[in-house]
Structures are given as C-alpha cells and as structure tokens.
Design an enzyme around this catalytic site. Structure first.
Site, mmCIF file in Angstrom:
data_model
loop_
_atom_site.group_PDB
_atom_site.id
_atom_site.type_symbol
_atom_site.label_atom_id
_atom_site.label_comp_id
_atom_site.label_asym_id
_atom_site.label_seq_id
_atom_site.Cartn_x
_atom_site.Cartn_y
_atom_site.Cartn_z
ATOM 1 N N GLU A 25 18.666 -46.495 53.731
ATOM 2 C CA GLU A 25 17.190 -47.767 52.458
ATOM 3 C C GLU A 25 17.398 -47.184 51.310
ATOM 4 O O GLU A 25 18.312 -46.284 50.852
ATOM 5 C CB GLU A 25 15.554 -46.520 53.069
ATOM 6 C CG GLU A 25 15.754 -45.252 53.311
ATOM 7 C CD GLU A 25 14.482 -44.652 52.309
ATOM 8 O OE1 GLU A 25 13.592 -45.057 51.653
ATOM 9 O OE2 GLU A 25 14.313 -42.962 53.060
ATOM 10 N N LYS A 160 8.250 -34.731 56.960
ATOM 11 C CA LYS A 160 8.496 -34.139 55.657
ATOM 12 C C LYS A 160 7.360 -33.323 55.788
ATOM 13 O O LYS A 160 6.456 -33.585 56.408
ATOM 14 C CB LYS A 160 8.059 -34.671 53.932
ATOM 15 C CG LYS A 160 9.282 -35.228 53.441
ATOM 16 C CD LYS A 160 8.468 -36.794 52.184
ATOM 17 C CE LYS A 160 8.430 -38.065 53.605
ATOM 18 N NZ LYS A 160 7.508 -38.882 53.127
HETATM 19 N N1 PSU Z 1 10.875 -39.063 51.942
HETATM 20 C C1 PSU Z 1 11.614 -38.196 51.803
HETATM 21 N N2 PSU Z 1 12.706 -39.281 50.041
HETATM 22 C C2 PSU Z 1 12.305 -40.621 50.246
HETATM 23 C C3 PSU Z 1 10.382 -41.424 51.130
HETATM 24 C C4 PSU Z 1 10.637 -40.510 52.713
HETATM 25 O O1 PSU Z 1 12.438 -37.482 51.549
HETATM 26 O O2 PSU Z 1 11.707 -41.437 48.904
HETATM 27 C C5 PSU Z 1 10.553 -42.223 51.047
HETATM 28 C C6 PSU Z 1 11.091 -43.377 52.402
HETATM 29 O O3 PSU Z 1 11.221 -44.383 51.933
HETATM 30 C C7 PSU Z 1 9.617 -43.530 53.315
HETATM 31 C C8 PSU Z 1 8.944 -43.493 52.037
HETATM 32 O O4 PSU Z 1 9.688 -44.657 54.396
HETATM 33 O O5 PSU Z 1 8.882 -42.053 51.308
HETATM 34 C C9 PSU Z 1 7.234 -43.546 53.073
HETATM 35 O O6 PSU Z 1 6.359 -43.252 51.256
HETATM 36 P P1 PSU Z 1 4.644 -42.845 51.946
HETATM 37 O O7 PSU Z 1 4.169 -42.138 52.558
HETATM 38 O O8 PSU Z 1 3.833 -43.586 51.163
HETATM 39 O O9 PSU Z 1 3.770 -44.578 53.707
#
Ligand code: PSU
Ligand code: MN
Length: 301
Positions: A25, A160
């Site tokens: 990604e 996370k």
């Molecule tokens: N986890 C990380 N770094 C990131 C992300 C997740 O350690 O940059 C990114 C991924 O691309 C994931 C997104 O799909 O954050 C999720 O964002 P949100 O929580 O806004 O859905």
C-alpha cells in the site's frame, strides 16, 4: 475497468506467467511515516519482496490511473512532503481518479485494486479498525468492510493499538473474515507482540497458511483473510509503555478536534514524537517483517 489500471510491465509479465506478486500500500508512505524514512522504507520493502523471489507491486493513483507497481519517480512523489497526496480510501477512489490528482491508497483501496489486477497477496503495517470511541463517533475504518467483500490475503502486525482491538476482532468475526496468527496464539497489537486478545486461528508454518488460503479460494468465499504477524522481538515495545503514550495522543486528538481520516496519521505522528522514535523503529521493523512473510506466502502459493 481495464482503462483505469496501469500495470507496470514487470508486474504484468509476472501475473501473466504465474509468478508470485505482492501488493504494497502507499498511504503508509505518504501519511504513515516521516520523510526520509518513508522513501527508504518503500524501497526496502520492494527489495525484500524481490529477495524472497516475488515481484513487488506498490499501488497508488496518478494522472487518473490506478498504478499497480511504481517506478522510482512515482515512489518519490508519494514520499515527498511538499506534494499534496490524497489519502484514498474506497470512498475517495473515483474522486481522485476523476481529478487526476496524486493519491495514496489505504488498505481498503489497495485490496480492491490488487483484486482487480489479479494479485492475491498484500502486505501492510497495521490495518484500520474500530476506534475506541466508536460508540459515539461511529469511527470504523473502511478497511474492515473491505475485508468482508474483497478476497485478498493481507499480512499485518495485527491492528493498531490506538484502536479498540476486541471490537475490531468481533467485527471481523461478524463479517466472516479468517484471522490467522502466524507462530503465535496472541493477537499482536502493532507496536507490541501481545494485545491481551488471542488470535482466533493459528498457523505454525507457511504450509498451514498456504493450505488455508487455497481452501478459502477453492470454496469461493467472498472475504479477505487477515494474517497477523507480530513485530519482531528485537523492536517490539512494551504494551504498557506504549499504551500510556497512546492515551496521551488520544487526548491531544480530542482537544485539537482532529477528525475523520486525519485521525490515524495524527496519532502515528504524535506517538512517534512522544516515544522518541521508538514507535517509528518498531513500525519500520514490522513493515519489513510483513513484506517478507507476504512474499514467502506468495511464493508458496
Ligand atoms: N497503519 C499504520 N500506518 C498507516 C495506516 C495504518 O501504521 O499509515 C493507514 C493504512 O493505509 C490504513 C489506514 O488502511 O491508515 C486506515 O485509515 P483510517 O483509520 O482512517 O481508516
Ligand atoms: Mn476513520
């Protein structure tokens, strides 16, 4: 559909001849890590995938195209702090393409693009999930919905720890998503190897993952598969140490009224500052570890 996909010749050749391909990604490059660690990491991940005998395909958006596999120039654009790159989840995909602006794909959008290109394996750091205040905010990452309807195998270091991990696991169970711990019974919490939750399923060897993935695809099950791969021991952070920092970061986020898609990048940045770079070190280590495992699975398949 085909005219939106711009598949790099090396990736296209690999897909046509049945060689293993691993999708990566791009939001982690543009929004998840600081410069210049982000560009170094992006290049290292591609090298790791190649070392294991697979072809890397970093996915991002540019000039109205979904690029499957990036050349050096495009990787640099994504990592450049001077360039405004749109964090693109599934809901943003058509908008970013129609505007022709640069976009980085999140897990949900990358899963979708990988599937369209015929790629089954995808490595990331940590997926999005149910936020701790979801009861009031309704903040549940689009990544989870993507898992319910896009059959792609995603390797991540759990979810996370800023999230409600228990609720995220429940959500995945409701959606029928297999969650498999690799060489662990403990569901990992991104920066730490344990979250206090068990992994629903377990695989001790690549061969076990391979058999499960094959059965999943043979059955035509519609969901993705989450492979939970704990951060390497040497760079893992103590759960209580990082939990304290996370709760401080979460209060700052509330005080500053950071909302919506800005939340995850904001929290990662504050946590990196407060942990004096230790979270960043763990983050880089787990990303590399996940790229390696995804490539090994791709080769086995
Ligand atoms: N986890 C990380 N770094 C990131 C992300 C997740 O350690 O940059 C990114 C991924 O691309 C994931 C997104 O799909 O954050 C999720 O964002 P949100 O929580 O806004 O859905
Ligand atoms: Mn969200």
């Amino acid at each position: 559909m085909k005219n939106y996909l711009d598949i790099h010749p090396e990736v296209s050749e690999a897909l046509l001849s049945g060689k293993p391909v691993v999708a990566l990604e791009s939001t982690v490059i543009s929004h998840g890590l600081p410069y210049p660690e982000n560009i170094r990491l992006a290049e290292t991940l591609e090298s790791i995938v190649m070392e294991e005998g697979a072809v890397p395909a970093t996915i991002a958006l540019a000039n109205g195209k979904i690029k499957i596999g990036l050349d050096k120039e495009h990787l640099h654009i994504l990592a450049d702090p001077e360039v405004k790159v749109h964090k693109t989840s599934l809901r943003d995909l058509a908008y970013v393409l129609s505007r022709g602006i640069p976009g980085a794909t999140t897990v949900s959008a990358t899963m979708w693009a990988a599937r369209e290109a015929g790629i089954k394996l995808f490595a990331t750091g940590g997926i999005g999930g149910v936020h701790r205040d979801a009861r009031e905010s309704f903040d549940i990452s689009a990544d989870l919905q993507a898992f319910s309807r896009i059959p792609v195998v995603v390797v991540s270091a759990g979810v996370k720890s800023v999230l409600d991990i228990g609720a995220t696991l429940e959500y995945l169970e409701t959606q029928g998503v297999p969650v498999v711990g690799y060489k662990t019974e403990d569901f990992p919490a991104f920066f730490s190897r344990k979250s206090g939750f068990k992994t629903p399923l377990k695989a001790e060897h690549i061969s076990g993952i391979k058999a499960l993935v094959q059965a999943h695809f043979d059955l035509g099950l519609p969901t993705g598969i989450l492979i939970a791969n704990p951060v390497p021991e040497a760079d893992a952070l103590d759960f209580d140490f990082i939990e304290q920092i996370i709760s401080e970061a979460l209060s700052e986020q509330k005080q500053l009224h950071v909302k919506g898609k800005e939340i995850t990048p904001f929290l990662l940045k504050v946590i990196a500052e407060k942990s004096k770079g230790r979270s960043l070190k763990a983050n880089l280590a787990l990303l590399k570890n996940n790229a390696r495992l995804a490539a090994q699975i791709a080769v086995a398949l």
